[in-house]
Scaffold this motif. Sequence first.
Motif, PDB file in Angstrom:
ATOM      1  N   GLN A  56      47.072  36.767  48.059  1.00  0.00           N
ATOM      2  CA  GLN A  56      46.034  37.729  47.683  1.00  0.00           C
ATOM      3  C   GLN A  56      46.315  39.090  48.329  1.00  0.00           C
ATOM      4  OE1 GLN A  56      42.058  36.255  47.940  1.00  0.00           O
ATOM      5  NE2 GLN A  56      41.186  38.300  48.003  1.00  0.00           N
ATOM      6  N   GLN A  57      46.765  39.085  49.552  1.00  0.00           N
ATOM      7  CA  GLN A  57      47.113  40.343  50.214  1.00  0.00           C
ATOM      8  C   GLN A  57      48.386  40.955  49.624  1.00  0.00           C
ATOM      9  OE1 GLN A  57      45.195  42.079  52.471  1.00  0.00           O
ATOM     10  NE2 GLN A  57      43.794  40.546  51.662  1.00  0.00           N
ATOM     11  N   ILE A  58      49.321  40.112  49.215  1.00  0.00           N
ATOM     12  CA  ILE A  58      50.554  40.605  48.597  1.00  0.00           C
ATOM     13  C   ILE A  58      50.229  41.360  47.310  1.00  0.00           C
ATOM     14  CG2 ILE A  58      52.714  39.905  47.471  1.00  0.00           C
ATOM     15  CD1 ILE A  58      52.778  37.513  49.470  1.00  0.00           C
ATOM     16  N   VAL A  59      49.269  40.872  46.540  1.00  0.00           N
ATOM     17  CA  VAL A  59      48.938  41.551  45.275  1.00  0.00           C
ATOM     18  C   VAL A  59      47.954  42.694  45.488  1.00  0.00           C
ATOM     19  CG1 VAL A  59      49.499  39.544  43.862  1.00  0.00           C
ATOM     20  CG2 VAL A  59      47.129  39.910  44.555  1.00  0.00           C
ATOM     21  N   ALA A  60      47.118  42.609  46.507  1.00  0.00           N
ATOM     22  CA  ALA A  60      46.113  43.653  46.738  1.00  0.00           C
ATOM     23  C   ALA A  60      46.714  44.902  47.375  1.00  0.00           C
ATOM     24  CB  ALA A  60      44.991  43.122  47.618  1.00  0.00           C
ATOM     25  N   THR A  61      47.648  44.727  48.286  1.00  0.00           N
ATOM     26  CA  THR A  61      48.164  45.857  49.057  1.00  0.00           C
ATOM     27  C   THR A  61      48.776  46.950  48.191  1.00  0.00           C
ATOM     28  OG1 THR A  61      48.437  44.490  51.018  1.00  0.00           O
ATOM     29  CG2 THR A  61      49.710  46.533  50.937  1.00  0.00           C
ATOM     30  N   ILE A  80      41.595  34.881  44.852  1.00  0.00           N
ATOM     31  CA  ILE A  80      42.422  34.078  43.960  1.00  0.00           C
ATOM     32  C   ILE A  80      42.140  32.598  44.212  1.00  0.00           C
ATOM     33  CG2 ILE A  80      44.770  33.491  43.263  1.00  0.00           C
ATOM     34  CD1 ILE A  80      45.647  36.223  44.387  1.00  0.00           C
ATOM     35  N   GLU A  81      41.890  31.884  43.133  1.00  0.00           N
ATOM     36  CA  GLU A  81      41.715  30.432  43.201  1.00  0.00           C
ATOM     37  C   GLU A  81      43.054  29.809  43.605  1.00  0.00           C
ATOM     38  OE1 GLU A  81      41.704  26.938  39.878  1.00  0.00           O
ATOM     39  OE2 GLU A  81      40.625  28.779  39.412  1.00  0.00           O
ATOM     40  N   PRO A  82      43.056  28.806  44.477  1.00  0.00           N
ATOM     41  CA  PRO A  82      44.316  28.185  44.883  1.00  0.00           C
ATOM     42  C   PRO A  82      44.885  27.262  43.796  1.00  0.00           C
ATOM     43  CG  PRO A  82      42.508  27.204  46.100  1.00  0.00           C
ATOM     44  CD  PRO A  82      41.933  28.303  45.252  1.00  0.00           C
ATOM     45  N   SER A  83      45.401  27.875  42.753  1.00  0.00           N
ATOM     46  CA  SER A  83      46.084  27.125  41.692  1.00  0.00           C
ATOM     47  C   SER A  83      47.309  27.926  41.274  1.00  0.00           C
ATOM     48  CB  SER A  83      45.173  26.894  40.488  1.00  0.00           C
ATOM     49  OG  SER A  83      44.984  28.088  39.758  1.00  0.00           O
TER      50      SER A  83
END
Length: 170
Positions: A56-61, A80-83
Amino acid sequence: MNLFDISIPHMSRSAGQVLVWLDRAQAHADARKFDVSVLLTARLAPDQWHFTRQVQQIVATPLRLASLLRGQAPPDIAEIEPSVAAIRAAVQSTRERLAPLRSSEFADAAERVIPLPFMPGKGLAAPDFVQQFALPNFYFHAVTAYSILRHHGVEVGKPDFIAPLSFRDL
């Protein structure tokens, strides 16, 4: 080279490697006959975020950085749902949102001061923000996500982290 050139394209490319890691994680879980969600919720230490939260941080940053460097409010990023499907969708969405951005949109970014929400009343000059905070923070979460999978036996190696290189003939 402006602040966009030293950050956003590299973050987008590295975020794309999460898709490779997901494929390897799924194959690992399938081969050993366990639910891949075990890996997606795994962590290195009890007080660290799990794999999906790292992603989630990788995509948000990069999305946040692109907004801040252009003087815009950063977007809200949904948890993000863990799937595998949800992580894959988040990575692809981020890369699609970053793809149309151009260096010219960031021409005056170096003149900005980026406020730090975790330190009210404080900020960093944009070049310092990119080099001292955004890039190290991004790669911290990328390395941690990668390391979670590696720690749990997923066969990922350095080339899976670095991403394809732009080789040229000499």
